[in-house]
Design a protein around this motif. Structure first.
Motif, short mmCIF file in Angstrom:
data_model
loop_
_atom_site.label_atom_id
_atom_site.label_comp_id
_atom_site.label_asym_id
_atom_site.label_seq_id
_atom_site.Cartn_x
_atom_site.Cartn_y
_atom_site.Cartn_z
N THR A 228 55.41 -27.45 11.63
CA THR A 228 55.14 -27.74 12.98
C THR A 228 56.45 -26.84 13.67
O THR A 228 57.49 -26.57 13.10
CB THR A 228 55.67 -29.06 13.45
N ASP A 229 55.96 -25.91 14.64
CA ASP A 229 56.99 -25.05 15.15
C ASP A 229 58.12 -25.78 16.08
O ASP A 229 57.83 -26.97 16.60
CB ASP A 229 56.32 -24.22 16.05
N ARG A 230 59.40 -25.13 16.00
CA ARG A 230 60.29 -25.62 17.03
C ARG A 230 61.12 -24.54 17.05
O ARG A 230 61.39 -23.58 16.57
CB ARG A 230 61.11 -26.93 16.29
N GLY B 242 51.76 -25.30 18.73
CA GLY B 242 52.67 -26.15 18.26
C GLY B 242 52.87 -25.92 16.54
O GLY B 242 53.66 -26.75 16.13
N ARG B 243 52.23 -25.06 15.91
CA ARG B 243 52.10 -24.76 14.59
C ARG B 243 52.73 -23.40 14.54
O ARG B 243 52.48 -22.47 15.05
CB ARG B 243 50.67 -25.02 14.09
N ILE B 244 53.13 -23.25 13.11
CA ILE B 244 53.58 -21.81 12.60
C ILE B 244 53.09 -21.59 11.09
O ILE B 244 53.16 -22.42 10.43
CB ILE B 244 55.22 -22.05 12.64
N ALA B 245 52.83 -20.45 11.19
CA ALA B 245 52.30 -20.01 9.83
C ALA B 245 52.81 -18.59 9.38
O ALA B 245 53.17 -17.86 10.54
CB ALA B 245 50.61 -19.78 9.70
N LEU C 71 66.66 -18.42 22.61
CA LEU C 71 65.58 -17.72 22.69
C LEU C 71 64.63 -18.05 21.58
O LEU C 71 65.24 -18.57 20.43
CB LEU C 71 65.78 -16.15 22.32
N ASN C 72 63.40 -18.57 21.76
CA ASN C 72 62.35 -18.77 20.84
C ASN C 72 61.46 -17.60 20.47
O ASN C 72 60.93 -16.86 21.26
CB ASN C 72 61.54 -19.92 21.43
#
Length: 441
Positions: free
Chosen positions: A121-123, A151-154, A348-349
């Protein structure tokens, strides 16, 4: 003639028939280089051809794809990122040689490196924690690609041991690395789906990222950041008379768009029999005639909806959300951890990252937004640049290829226009002979 000699001649004939034929023409069209690629049809070969052009960051302005029996015919109109025809002989030679020797499943070996696959899960600040762990455990990041979507990260991260300068061979260190990264990815809310693993997959890294996102079903997730980009328009209809499913995609044009769409169709086990790609100004229009590998079209409404969702996700994963920051500086241990920490401390994201190291030079690109996904404040960007180094971290404007002039030239009367019309007529005639259209006039 002896049987062995006959066999040799037969094998040579099969080889010649199966070897792709490539023609690159800079004279036919006034505003783009035409790349013609003919080959025996097999699953995935279209993706391999598009991948070669995409890896060079070329714009595919137009394309025609058609299969006649077991033979595949592709025509690509390509330009560089500034909208110019390709004139560099080394680039033209590379394209010709690569397409001529194309082979489905070509590997991408990275000897001497350890490959890590991360999903979760991205944050905000997640990448800062990931690279901090790698720095703490004495891992040098040589290359990395990070995608976020819904909302996901790879991520695929290639590292080497700081002490040995080669891949990590210590199994205790590997286990500790995987456990620490999994703990970071899980955070407080992703105990089940966060995964960290060593990768022995050697296919194209960006195709692997698509596969990871697809397996994670990011197309079904809800975004956690309020991105403002338009959702790609995707329609799927069945042509019952010919047994095809017709897929149309309309979205903003960009580099590697065709690769992303074809990659996902291929990995979903669909075969593209015919396709037409057109671009106008900054919009792209893609049409595909597809079937399953077993020759059947899409058979149900849930499957149709799934294809729509998956192709929308395929386009969105690489969408350039946020400001592109390019970091070019001398590489050193812990560099990425420091940069990511600076991003996080300033709110910053990072939505996407491409990290490469050549010799002692780090050349990295980051796409950043504010904490909720909107365009980052310019003052914050400048503050971050001050801290990292104004000469090291630069704001990069994305290239925009204006095609108004090109479109006008396409419509002008002349030798190039006549040949282009002839090429279009040839494609339409081919579709007519296959029964895909009622007239080619």
């Amino acid at each position: 003639m002896e049987w062995s000699a006959c066999t040799d001649e037969y094998e040579k004939l099969v080889f010649r028939m199966s070897t792709p034929r490539v023609v690159i023409d800079n004279a036919v069209c006034s505003n783009s280089t035409i790349v013609k690629f003919d080959s025996a049809r097999k699953h995935g070969i279209l993706l391999e051809a598009v991948q070669i052009l995409s890896d060079l960051n070329l714009f595919i302005k137009k394309a025609y794809v058609s299969s006649d029996g077991r033979w595949f015919m592709d025509v690509f109109h390509v330009t560089d990122q500034n909208g110019n025809k390709l004139t560099d002989e080394s680039v033209l030679k590379y394209i010709e040689q690569s397409l001529s020797s194309i082979h489905n499943g070509k590997t991408n070996h990275r000897n001497g490196l350890t490959a890590l696959e991360l999903k979760g899960t991205d944050r905000v600040g997640l990448l800062s924690e990931v690279f901090a762990v790698l720095a703490e455990l004495q891992c040098d990041v040589v290359e990395a690609k990070v995608w976020t979507h819904n909302g996901r990260i790879a991520s695929l991260i290639y590292v080497k041991d700081c002490n040995t300068g080669t891949s990590i061979e210590d199994y205790q260190k590997i286990n500790r690395l995987e456990a620490r990264l999994r703990y970071v990815l899980q955070g407080d809310s992703d105990v089940r789906s966060a995964t960290t693993s060593l990768s022995d997959v050697v296919i194209h890294p960006e195709r692997r990222l698509h596969q990871m996102m697809f397996a994670d079903r990011d197309y079904q997730k809800n975004p956690i950041f309020e991105f403002t980009s338009e959702t790609p328009l995707v329609t799927v209809q069945n042509w019952a008379e010919r047994g095809y499913s017709v897929v149309n995609v309309q979205c903003k044009d960009r580099v590697k768009l065709l690769f992303d769409v074809v990659c996902n169709l291929t990995d979903m086990e669909y075969v593209v029999f015919h396709a037409t790609i057109n671009t106008r100004i900054d919009q792209a229009y893609l049409e595909f005639y597809i079937r399953h590998k077993d020759g059947t079209p899409i058979s149900s409404e849930p499957e149709r909806q799934r294809v729509i969702q998956c192709l929308q996700a395929a386009v969105e994963r690489r969408s350039c959300e946020g400001v592109r920051l390019e970091l070019s500086t001398e590489d050193r241990q812990g560099l990425l951890a420091e940069v990511m920490r600076t991003f996080r401390e300033n709110g910053l994201n990072v939505t996407r990252a491409d990290i490469t190291t050549t010799g002692d030079l780090a050349a990295n690109a980051f796409y950043v937004t504010d904490a909720i996904g909107y365009t980052a404040d310019q003052k914050i960007i400048e503050s971050v640049r001050q801290k990292i180094g104004l000469t090291n971290l630069k704001v990069k404007e994305l290239p925009f290829v204006s095609q108004e002039k090109a479109d006008r030239e396409d419509q002008s009367v002349g030798v190039g226009g006549a040949v282009l019309l002839s090429l279009g007529s040839l494609v339409r005639r081919n579709l007519y002979n296959l029964g895909l259209i009622k007239s080619f006039s």
